[in-house]
Each structure stands twice: as C-alpha cells, then as structure tokens.
Scaffold this motif. Sequence first.
Motif, PDB file in Angstrom:
ATOM      1  N   HIS A  39       1.438  -1.367  -0.048  1.00 10.12           N
ATOM      2  CA  HIS A  39      -0.146   0.191   0.526  1.00 10.12           C
ATOM      3  C   HIS A  39       1.000   0.900  -0.184  1.00 10.12           C
ATOM      4  CE1 HIS A  39      -2.997   2.542   0.556  1.00 10.12           C
ATOM      5  NE2 HIS A  39      -2.804   2.964   1.920  1.00 10.12           N
ATOM      6  N   GLN A  40       1.316   1.914  -0.913  1.00  8.48           N
ATOM      7  CA  GLN A  40       2.192   2.209  -1.620  1.00  8.48           C
ATOM      8  C   GLN A  40       1.992   4.365  -1.599  1.00  8.48           C
ATOM      9  OE1 GLN A  40       5.451   2.595  -0.916  1.00  8.48           O
ATOM     10  NE2 GLN A  40       4.964  -0.017  -0.453  1.00  8.48           N
ATOM     11  N   ALA A  41       0.633   4.175  -2.096  1.00 12.30           N
ATOM     12  CA  ALA A  41      -0.417   5.447  -2.146  1.00 12.30           C
ATOM     13  C   ALA A  41      -0.471   6.350  -1.069  1.00 12.30           C
ATOM     14  CB  ALA A  41      -1.663   4.665  -2.653  1.00 12.30           C
ATOM     15  N   ILE A  57       2.018  -5.117   3.518  1.00 10.67           N
ATOM     16  CA  ILE A  57       3.714  -3.633   3.428  1.00 10.67           C
ATOM     17  C   ILE A  57       2.579  -2.392   3.314  1.00 10.67           C
ATOM     18  CG2 ILE A  57       5.426  -3.647   2.914  1.00 10.67           C
ATOM     19  CD1 ILE A  57       5.480  -6.133   1.642  1.00 10.67           C
ATOM     20  N   VAL A  58       3.218  -1.897   4.508  1.00  5.41           N
ATOM     21  CA  VAL A  58       2.708   0.269   4.907  1.00  5.41           C
ATOM     22  C   VAL A  58       3.997   0.824   4.350  1.00  5.41           C
ATOM     23  CG1 VAL A  58      -0.207  -1.008   5.189  1.00  5.41           C
ATOM     24  CG2 VAL A  58       1.936   0.196   6.804  1.00  5.41           C
ATOM     25  N   PRO A  59       3.663   1.732   3.496  1.00  6.68           N
ATOM     26  CA  PRO A  59       5.120   2.420   3.890  1.00  6.68           C
ATOM     27  C   PRO A  59       4.863   3.918   4.926  1.00  6.68           C
ATOM     28  CG  PRO A  59       4.190   2.949   2.135  1.00  6.68           C
ATOM     29  CD  PRO A  59       2.885   1.802   2.817  1.00  6.68           C
ATOM     30  N   ALA A  79       5.397  -2.742   8.940  1.00  8.28           N
ATOM     31  CA  ALA A  79       5.679  -1.330   8.331  1.00  8.28           C
ATOM     32  C   ALA A  79       6.435  -1.117   8.510  1.00  8.28           C
ATOM     33  CB  ALA A  79       4.743  -0.376   9.459  1.00  8.28           C
ATOM     34  N   LEU A  80       7.089   0.309   7.415  1.00 10.58           N
ATOM     35  CA  LEU A  80       7.955   0.349   7.303  1.00 10.58           C
ATOM     36  C   LEU A  80       8.377   1.675   7.004  1.00 10.58           C
ATOM     37  CD1 LEU A  80       9.271  -2.483   3.547  1.00 10.58           C
ATOM     38  CD2 LEU A  80       9.761  -2.361   5.897  1.00 10.58           C
TER      39      LEU A  80
END
Length: 329
Positions: free
Chosen positions: A73-75, A117-119, A202-203
């Motif tokens: 989920h990069q948006a 995966i979430v930034p 979470a990164l």
Amino acid sequence: ITGGCGFVGSHLADAYLERGYSVRVLDNLDPTVHGSHSQLPAYLSKDVEFMQGDVRDADTLVASLKDVSIVSHQAAAVSVVQSMSNPSRFAEVNTLGTARLLELLTDRNRFPVRKLIVPSSMSIYGEGLYQVGGNEVTPHLRAKEQLESKSWEILSNGEVCQPVATPETKPLRPTSIYAITKRDQEEMALSIGKASGIPTIALRYFNIYGPRQSLSNPYTGVAAIFSSRLLNGNPPVVFENGGQLRDFVHVSDIVQANILATINDSIDQGVYNIGSGNPISILELAERLIELFEFPGEPSITQTARPGDIRHCYADISKATEELGYRPK
C-alpha cells in the motif's frame, strides 16, 4: 501495489516482476505527481496490469484486490507543506483511503491476502533522538523564540543535546498533518492486521532519492528540489545554518527492504526504520550536488527557520538489519 505508478511504487513493480510475481498496480495518476495530462509514465513496465482508480473508492478497491496475495500500500498524498493548508485532502487520501482498504481486507474469505506492507515515514518521529549528559532526550519542536534568536540546536536545561541514531522505540511526535496521517496508516494497518490475522509490516522510510524522482513536483524532497534549482542555474536554498542532519536512502534500498519484508514469513507484525543509517547535513548535501552539477556558485544559506522543521533525525537501522537482513548499499 497501490500508488504503483509513483517514484517508489514503480521501482517496486519492476522488482516484483523480476522475481516472477504477477503485478497489478492501482493508481489515480494524480496530476500533482504525474503532470496535467495524467498519462501512464513511460517507465512503468508493460508487464504490469494497470488499473486507474482511487483508493478512496470501495468498488475500485474490490476490483483491484481480486486474486491478490500480497498488498503493498504505497499510495499516499505526500507533502508536509501542502498538508498544513489542505488537511481534509490528506485525511481523506491517507487515513480514509487506508481505512477503506483495511475494511475490505478484514473479509478473509473474500480477500485471503497473506501479507500487507505499508510505508510509514520518518516524519512521524518529529525530532529525532538526542543525548545529553549520558541521558536520552526526546524533545518537542524548538520554540519560535529560540529560532528567532538563531539558536538552532536542541537544548536541555541550557545544554546542547547531541543527535544520535533514532530507533523505532522513540516516542512518536508528528508535527504536520501529513505526518499524523502516516502514523494513522501505520497504526491502523498493524491493528487490523493483528485482529484479522494478516501478517503486516510497516516500513518507516527516511529521505528517499533516486531515478524517477520528479524534479517538477516541489514536494518530492530536498535532493530533488536542490537538483531542480541547480539545473535551472540557481543555487540551492539552505535554511537555518545548514547543519541539520538527515538520512538519505537510495530508492533501490527501499525496494530491497520491501522485498525482504515480502519474503520473510517469520514476522507477523513488524515496524522497521528504512534509511542508510548515515547522517549527512543539508549543507553538505547542497555542496555535493553543486560539485556534481559543476555549478559555479555556493549554496544560499538563509539563517532563517521554517515553521515546523525539525533539527536532526537519522535512522537506527539495526532492527531491520537483524530481523529482515536489510543492508543498504
């Protein structure tokens, strides 16, 4: 990959394709990122399945999640400055958009996603970690009066605090609407992931640079802003005295971290700093770019502060190294 046409998302798409994954990208081709014509960027691989749409639209999300096993989920709406004048948009895109995605993922029978995966962002820390007299200090923003007196460093009882690498355990003190919504994304994803049995990582990205970073979009970071000014024959503008420390990480290392998070099946929940681990001052960055661009001039140092700016923050990446095997190159 939501936001998969963007700077980071498109590099991730390439990396997943190289590893044999089938990749679907959902992107709204926001004109502030992709220009007024909102066309697919030429660098997006032809092997990507592209869907144009908005993460705030539930029907679009339903269609984009069909047969998906991993969600990246990069948006996000990105810009500290813009977020302070348009908080509703940032709350809608970042917080509400993520909530809509998570709401669907709770239906495990319909969407049996095995990894999320979430930034996140280093901005959620606010100021980084400091030490003074052998004690850790987690300060709030510097007072307006201090900045007006051109006293730039963090002080504790009159003593100058020394910046140290910031670990994931530092208290979160976001100082902008953008940072608050990034904390929202991280905490909501980890909460839903735990409750629904979805392994979630979470990164926390630090300052990213690299190819495909827009030079026409003024919200893509200081490296791009400085480069754009130099290409137009203007010196970089450096606030305060330029001694602010930041952590610049190449987009290829961001990709490395995402792939490691994807293939590691031993972690159900995790939060990781993703940076270089090496601090560099804003002034040194400006001077390096001037040298690389062979610009005949010096940085313009304003000796003024911008409201809400932090002094120092760079990453302690030991947790990502030990648990993910992350090693920035």
